[in-house]
Enzyme design. Structure first.
Site, PDB file in Angstrom:
ATOM      1  N   ASP A  12      -1.982   4.324 -11.181  1.00  6.77           N
ATOM      2  CA  ASP A  12      -3.094   4.787 -12.020  1.00  6.77           C
ATOM      3  C   ASP A  12      -4.352   3.943 -11.791  1.00  6.77           C
ATOM      4  OD1 ASP A  12      -4.314   6.401 -13.908  1.00  6.77           O
ATOM      5  OD2 ASP A  12      -3.628   5.213 -15.614  1.00  6.77           O
ATOM      6  N   HIS A  29      -9.196   8.104  -4.824  1.00  4.66           N
ATOM      7  CA  HIS A  29      -7.909   8.692  -4.438  1.00  4.66           C
ATOM      8  C   HIS A  29      -7.585   8.370  -2.977  1.00  4.66           C
ATOM      9  CE1 HIS A  29      -7.573  10.482  -8.292  1.00  4.66           C
ATOM     10  NE2 HIS A  29      -8.527  11.377  -8.129  1.00  4.66           N
ATOM     11  N   LEU A 123      14.937   2.852   3.365  1.00  5.01           N
ATOM     12  CA  LEU A 123      14.255   2.935   2.066  1.00  5.01           C
ATOM     13  C   LEU A 123      14.182   4.406   1.686  1.00  5.01           C
ATOM     14  CD1 LEU A 123      12.254   1.672  -0.158  1.00  5.01           C
ATOM     15  CD2 LEU A 123      10.423   2.421   1.358  1.00  5.01           C
TER      16      LEU A 123
END
Ligand code: IPE
Ligand code: IPE
Ligand code: MG
Length: 244
Positions: A12, A29, A123
């Site tokens: 965020d 972004h 991962l």
């Protein structure tokens, strides 16, 4: 030092990061994608098996159309640009969230990413896209209700495990640690079922500024926590109960 198996991050603060620099929100972004790319590259140093990132919520559709379009474009760009490198590095990509309402080209890309990387084991990168916990739980309830209508399960036999298995996160372990950047102190509809006993760490920096050092610090914080899952700490559990 106890390390978490699964770390989930609410990425965020992109908009505020951009605003503080006098830039348009989309620049935040873009910088956010860059921060994610760098963090995934650094993951082998941390011994974490699963990294989940909250990229677009089911409520983010309420943003201006242009911002939604930018975010859709950035996801497509991320998959197109980074998929080969992720695959080379043994990263398995999983997407959680509602796909039915996404544009077909995005749905296709997400499927391609999952199919290509399915066998990778270094991962697991779980991308929560068009994800909201309440929406996920509603979809799970529908699946179970449909199974009941087909006579495959009796309502009185529905257990917690059946719900867990009907969520988008079906075969993914619960997050041990949830990190939220930007200083906001809330979950914003993220992994509400799965994070029932997760440790929470709130980091004041905006997501584009988050790096390996911040992750290392959050992990140190986690290592100092005592997880009790409703029980007692080990010392208390073995102490003889002599006081009445
Ligand atoms: C997080 O940054 C990214 C998404 C929610 C898609 P924000 O866009 O929420 O940035 P702030 O919270 O407005 O600063
Ligand atoms: C949560 O952030 C969603 C993502 C990070 C993708 P928001 O910025 O949408 O959350 P609120 O609106 O501040 O609660
Ligand atoms: Mg935000």
């Amino acid at each position: 030092m106890t390390s978490p198996t699964h770390v989930a991050i609410i990425m965020d603060g992109n908009g505020r990061w951009a605003k503080s620099r006098g830039l348009p929100r989309v620049a935040g972004h873009r910088a956010g994608v860059e921060a994610l790319r760098n963090l995934v590259r650094a993951m082998p140093d941390f011994g974490i098996s699963v990294l989940t990132v909250y990229a677009f919520s089911s409520e983010n559709w309420s943003r201006p159309k242009s911002e939604v379009t930018d975010l859709m474009g950035l996801l497509k760009l991320f998959i197109r640009r980074d998929l080969a490198e992720l695959h080379r590095n043994g990263v398995r990509v999983r997407i959680i969230g509602d796909r039915a309402t996404l544009q077909p080209d995005i749905g296709g890309l997400l499927e391609e990413a999952e199919n290509l990387t399915r066998e990778n084991t270094n991962l697991t990168l779980v991308i929560a896209f068009n994800y909201g916990s309440r929406d996920e739980i509603v979809r799970a309830a529908r699946k179970l209700a449909e199974a009941a209508v087909r006579g495959e399960i009796l309502p009185q036999q529905i257990e917690m495990d059946d719900i867990t298995r009907s969520l988008d996160t079906a075969d993914i372990p619960d997050p041990d640690l949830v990190i939220r950047t930007s200083g906001e102190l809330r979950l914003s509809n993220f992994l509400l079922w799965q994070a029932a006993y997760s440790e929470l760490v709130f980091v004041p920096c905006y997501w584009p500024d988050f790096g390996s050092d911040h992750l290392a610090e959050a992990l140190r914080d986690y290592a100092g926590r005592e997880r009790r899952f409703g029980g007692l700490s080990p010392e208390e559990a073995v102490a003889p109960a002599i006081v009445r």
